[in-house]
Write a protein that holds these residues in place. Sequence first.
Motif, PDB file in Angstrom:
ATOM      1  N   PRO A 173      38.774  21.196  35.775  1.00 52.57           N
ATOM      2  CA  PRO A 173      37.594  22.311  36.121  1.00 52.57           C
ATOM      3  C   PRO A 173      36.755  21.602  37.301  1.00 52.57           C
ATOM      4  CG  PRO A 173      37.077  19.013  35.534  1.00 52.57           C
ATOM      5  CD  PRO A 173      38.159  19.735  34.840  1.00 52.57           C
ATOM      6  N   CYS A 174      38.218  21.248  38.344  1.00 51.42           N
ATOM      7  CA  CYS A 174      37.976  21.335  39.793  1.00 51.42           C
ATOM      8  C   CYS A 174      39.274  22.130  40.203  1.00 51.42           C
ATOM      9  CB  CYS A 174      37.214  19.580  39.758  1.00 51.42           C
ATOM     10  SG  CYS A 174      35.909  19.111  39.308  1.00 51.42           S
ATOM     11  N   LYS A 175      39.950  22.192  39.780  1.00 49.32           N
ATOM     12  CA  LYS A 175      40.959  23.478  39.968  1.00 49.32           C
ATOM     13  C   LYS A 175      41.647  24.351  39.337  1.00 49.32           C
ATOM     14  CE  LYS A 175      43.581  18.644  41.437  1.00 49.32           C
ATOM     15  NZ  LYS A 175      44.558  17.769  41.368  1.00 49.32           N
ATOM     16  N   MET A 176      42.709  25.275  40.532  1.00 53.02           N
ATOM     17  CA  MET A 176      42.136  26.024  39.473  1.00 53.02           C
ATOM     18  C   MET A 176      43.746  27.417  40.254  1.00 53.02           C
ATOM     19  SD  MET A 176      38.768  28.733  40.933  1.00 53.02           S
ATOM     20  CE  MET A 176      38.520  29.388  43.428  1.00 53.02           C
ATOM     21  N   ARG A 177      44.468  28.394  40.166  1.00 52.99           N
ATOM     22  CA  ARG A 177      45.604  29.224  40.472  1.00 52.99           C
ATOM     23  C   ARG A 177      44.548  30.731  40.835  1.00 52.99           C
ATOM     24  NH1 ARG A 177      50.187  30.160  37.165  1.00 52.99           N
ATOM     25  NH2 ARG A 177      50.652  31.614  38.726  1.00 52.99           N
ATOM     26  N   VAL A 178      44.478  31.072  42.079  1.00 57.09           N
ATOM     27  CA  VAL A 178      43.897  31.744  42.433  1.00 57.09           C
ATOM     28  C   VAL A 178      44.987  32.595  43.216  1.00 57.09           C
ATOM     29  CG1 VAL A 178      42.873  30.689  44.650  1.00 57.09           C
ATOM     30  CG2 VAL A 178      41.948  33.217  44.315  1.00 57.09           C
ATOM     31  N   SER A 179      44.841  34.044  43.222  1.00 55.69           N
ATOM     32  CA  SER A 179      45.765  34.676  44.584  1.00 55.69           C
ATOM     33  C   SER A 179      45.529  35.273  45.518  1.00 55.69           C
ATOM     34  CB  SER A 179      46.413  35.942  42.971  1.00 55.69           C
ATOM     35  OG  SER A 179      47.217  35.581  42.338  1.00 55.69           O
ATOM     36  N   VAL A 180      45.303  35.708  46.473  1.00 58.47           N
ATOM     37  CA  VAL A 180      44.499  35.476  47.702  1.00 58.47           C
ATOM     38  C   VAL A 180      44.961  37.343  48.441  1.00 58.47           C
ATOM     39  CG1 VAL A 180      43.418  33.268  47.921  1.00 58.47           C
ATOM     40  CG2 VAL A 180      45.585  34.328  48.480  1.00 58.47           C
ATOM     41  N   SER A 181      43.525  37.270  49.377  1.00 60.95           N
ATOM     42  CA  SER A 181      43.967  37.924  50.432  1.00 60.95           C
ATOM     43  C   SER A 181      43.192  38.392  51.512  1.00 60.95           C
ATOM     44  CB  SER A 181      44.029  39.453  49.734  1.00 60.95           C
ATOM     45  OG  SER A 181      44.106  40.563  50.465  1.00 60.95           O
ATOM     46  N   ALA A 182      43.568  38.806  53.034  1.00 59.16           N
ATOM     47  CA  ALA A 182      42.522  38.862  54.000  1.00 59.16           C
ATOM     48  C   ALA A 182      41.184  39.005  53.478  1.00 59.16           C
ATOM     49  CB  ALA A 182      43.435  38.777  55.177  1.00 59.16           C
ATOM     50  N   GLU A 183      41.548  40.172  52.649  1.00 54.15           N
ATOM     51  CA  GLU A 183      39.891  40.926  52.905  1.00 54.15           C
ATOM     52  C   GLU A 183      40.235  41.305  51.421  1.00 54.15           C
ATOM     53  OE1 GLU A 183      42.334  45.377  53.659  1.00 54.15           O
ATOM     54  OE2 GLU A 183      41.142  44.623  54.940  1.00 54.15           O
ATOM     55  N   GLN A 184      39.112  41.987  50.957  1.00 53.35           N
ATOM     56  CA  GLN A 184      39.144  42.409  49.621  1.00 53.35           C
ATOM     57  C   GLN A 184      39.489  43.569  49.100  1.00 53.35           C
ATOM     58  OE1 GLN A 184      34.546  42.956  48.782  1.00 53.35           O
ATOM     59  NE2 GLN A 184      34.826  43.071  45.922  1.00 53.35           N
ATOM     60  N   GLN A 185      40.177  43.522  47.946  1.00 50.23           N
ATOM     61  CA  GLN A 185      41.186  44.363  47.474  1.00 50.23           C
ATOM     62  C   GLN A 185      40.647  45.161  45.936  1.00 50.23           C
ATOM     63  OE1 GLN A 185      43.205  44.909  49.101  1.00 50.23           O
ATOM     64  NE2 GLN A 185      43.636  43.391  50.289  1.00 50.23           N
ATOM     65  N   PRO A 186      40.757  46.563  45.728  1.00 45.72           N
ATOM     66  CA  PRO A 186      40.173  47.575  45.522  1.00 45.72           C
ATOM     67  C   PRO A 186      40.035  47.276  43.532  1.00 45.72           C
ATOM     68  CG  PRO A 186      42.238  48.691  46.584  1.00 45.72           C
ATOM     69  CD  PRO A 186      41.642  46.953  46.937  1.00 45.72           C
ATOM     70  N   SER A 187      41.932  45.842  43.048  1.00 46.34           N
ATOM     71  CA  SER A 187      41.996  45.862  42.076  1.00 46.34           C
ATOM     72  C   SER A 187      42.683  44.599  42.388  1.00 46.34           C
ATOM     73  CB  SER A 187      43.343  46.938  41.105  1.00 46.34           C
ATOM     74  OG  SER A 187      44.585  46.626  42.279  1.00 46.34           O
ATOM     75  N   TRP A 188      42.553  43.621  40.413  1.00 47.58           N
ATOM     76  CA  TRP A 188      43.227  42.420  41.328  1.00 47.58           C
ATOM     77  C   TRP A 188      43.965  42.347  41.748  1.00 47.58           C
ATOM     78  CZ3 TRP A 188      46.825  40.958  37.714  1.00 47.58           C
ATOM     79  CH2 TRP A 188      47.517  42.143  36.666  1.00 47.58           C
ATOM     80  N   TYR A 189      45.776  43.238  40.718  1.00 49.23           N
ATOM     81  CA  TYR A 189      46.864  43.472  41.218  1.00 49.23           C
ATOM     82  C   TYR A 189      46.854  42.613  42.815  1.00 49.23           C
ATOM     83  CZ  TYR A 189      46.756  48.268  40.758  1.00 49.23           C
ATOM     84  OH  TYR A 189      46.265  49.388  40.895  1.00 49.23           O
ATOM     85  N   GLU A 190      46.457  43.728  43.540  1.00 47.34           N
ATOM     86  CA  GLU A 190      46.451  43.960  44.950  1.00 47.34           C
ATOM     87  C   GLU A 190      46.696  42.425  45.729  1.00 47.34           C
ATOM     88  OE1 GLU A 190      45.974  47.261  46.830  1.00 47.34           O
ATOM     89  OE2 GLU A 190      44.661  48.486  45.504  1.00 47.34           O
ATOM     90  N   TYR A 191      45.644  41.587  44.951  1.00 46.17           N
ATOM     91  CA  TYR A 191      45.554  39.829  45.483  1.00 46.17           C
ATOM     92  C   TYR A 191      47.310  39.148  45.568  1.00 46.17           C
ATOM     93  CZ  TYR A 191      40.692  40.706  45.693  1.00 46.17           C
ATOM     94  OH  TYR A 191      39.224  41.421  45.577  1.00 46.17           O
ATOM     95  N   GLU A 192      47.951  39.390  46.736  1.00 49.82           N
ATOM     96  CA  GLU A 192      49.079  39.311  46.795  1.00 49.82           C
ATOM     97  C   GLU A 192      49.291  37.775  46.359  1.00 49.82           C
ATOM     98  OE1 GLU A 192      52.657  40.534  49.668  1.00 49.82           O
ATOM     99  OE2 GLU A 192      50.641  40.932  50.496  1.00 49.82           O
ATOM    100  N   HIS A 193      48.237  36.613  47.765  1.00 52.98           N
ATOM    101  CA  HIS A 193      49.373  35.713  47.330  1.00 52.98           C
ATOM    102  C   HIS A 193      48.765  34.614  46.833  1.00 52.98           C
ATOM    103  CE1 HIS A 193      51.020  36.999  51.242  1.00 52.98           C
ATOM    104  NE2 HIS A 193      49.847  37.936  51.689  1.00 52.98           N
ATOM    105  N   ASN A 194      50.129  34.033  45.913  1.00 54.01           N
ATOM    106  CA  ASN A 194      49.877  33.181  45.202  1.00 54.01           C
ATOM    107  C   ASN A 194      49.465  31.790  46.114  1.00 54.01           C
ATOM    108  OD1 ASN A 194      48.903  31.918  41.945  1.00 54.01           O
ATOM    109  ND2 ASN A 194      50.502  31.159  42.771  1.00 54.01           N
ATOM    110  N   SER A 195      48.437  30.991  45.370  1.00 57.13           N
ATOM    111  CA  SER A 195      47.643  29.723  46.503  1.00 57.13           C
ATOM    112  C   SER A 195      47.233  28.784  44.649  1.00 57.13           C
ATOM    113  CB  SER A 195      46.429  29.838  46.728  1.00 57.13           C
ATOM    114  OG  SER A 195      45.271  30.623  46.328  1.00 57.13           O
ATOM    115  N   MET A 196      46.689  27.611  45.244  1.00 56.70           N
ATOM    116  CA  MET A 196      46.259  26.765  44.086  1.00 56.70           C
ATOM    117  C   MET A 196      44.586  26.230  45.463  1.00 56.70           C
ATOM    118  SD  MET A 196      47.542  25.858  41.747  1.00 56.70           S
ATOM    119  CE  MET A 196      46.589  24.103  40.696  1.00 56.70           C
ATOM    120  N   ALA A 197      43.563  26.141  44.430  1.00 58.37           N
ATOM    121  CA  ALA A 197      42.302  25.159  45.106  1.00 58.37           C
ATOM    122  C   ALA A 197      41.393  24.633  44.780  1.00 58.37           C
ATOM    123  CB  ALA A 197      41.430  27.178  45.623  1.00 58.37           C
ATOM    124  N   TYR A 198      41.333  23.905  44.955  1.00 55.63           N
ATOM    125  CA  TYR A 198      40.259  22.220  44.369  1.00 55.63           C
ATOM    126  C   TYR A 198      39.222  22.412  44.491  1.00 55.63           C
ATOM    127  CZ  TYR A 198      40.692  19.090  48.003  1.00 55.63           C
ATOM    128  OH  TYR A 198      40.436  18.427  49.290  1.00 55.63           O
TER     129      TYR A 198
END
Length: 242
Positions: A165-190
């Motif tokens: 419930p407190c961890k997730m995988r999230v693809s990140v970018s330095a700015e908001q992208q027009p579509s989900w697949y343009e978030y390029e960098h895979n990461s983990m976050a908690y």
Amino acid sequence: MAYSSASGHTGSSWNPRPPHFQMYGPPPGPQPSGALAIVGFIISLIAFLCGWVPFLGLGLGTVGLLLSILAVPKQTLRGLAVAGIVLSTIAALASLVTTGLFLLALLGSSAPTPDEGAAISHAPEDFVEIDERTLSGIAKDPDAHAGETLILYGYVTQFDADTGPCKMRVSVSAEQQPSWYEYEHNSMAYSGDGNSECSELDDVVADDEVKLTVVLQGGESYNSLGGYTTVPYFEIIDAEVL
């Protein structure tokens, strides 16, 4: 002095030989036993073989050393007692080193991790937006950027029972992208304690686009379909669903 017997024979005075007495010395005392030397040597030998084991080699070596020292003044098996002293001394010193290393490792492993330690307080102005090149450098070597406070945009790719419930995988970018697949960098976050207390993520679900205020903790490695991979690992201070 002559005497006359009833038969008329005469002879010299009677001088019987004094009785013969055999002289005996005091009874011999108990002979010194080599049991102490044998026991000390055996314990010292076991300690020598177990000298690499923390605590065990040290304890056995100390006992073997004391018994061997007590056995040295005795005449029986003195050489065995001396050998016990040598073996037990080596064992005790070796185990002293391994015991010290074990305690240092134990103390190091008990240090709180970023998930477990007290949260560091950050002011809103501490968090900065970055460009894509800077984010690419972070993705290339997350550990080199640990501690940096960032504002990122992302797409939540996994947030379920497997992540918790407190961890997730999230693809990140330095700015908001027009579509989900343009978030390029895979990461983990908690967020929160990383286990169950994470109110910042109450409104977040998989497939959300989010604006994240994060602290980079370094790299996190895990097995994926493409093999073993290391990605940036963020602590989420605030999450806003876009």
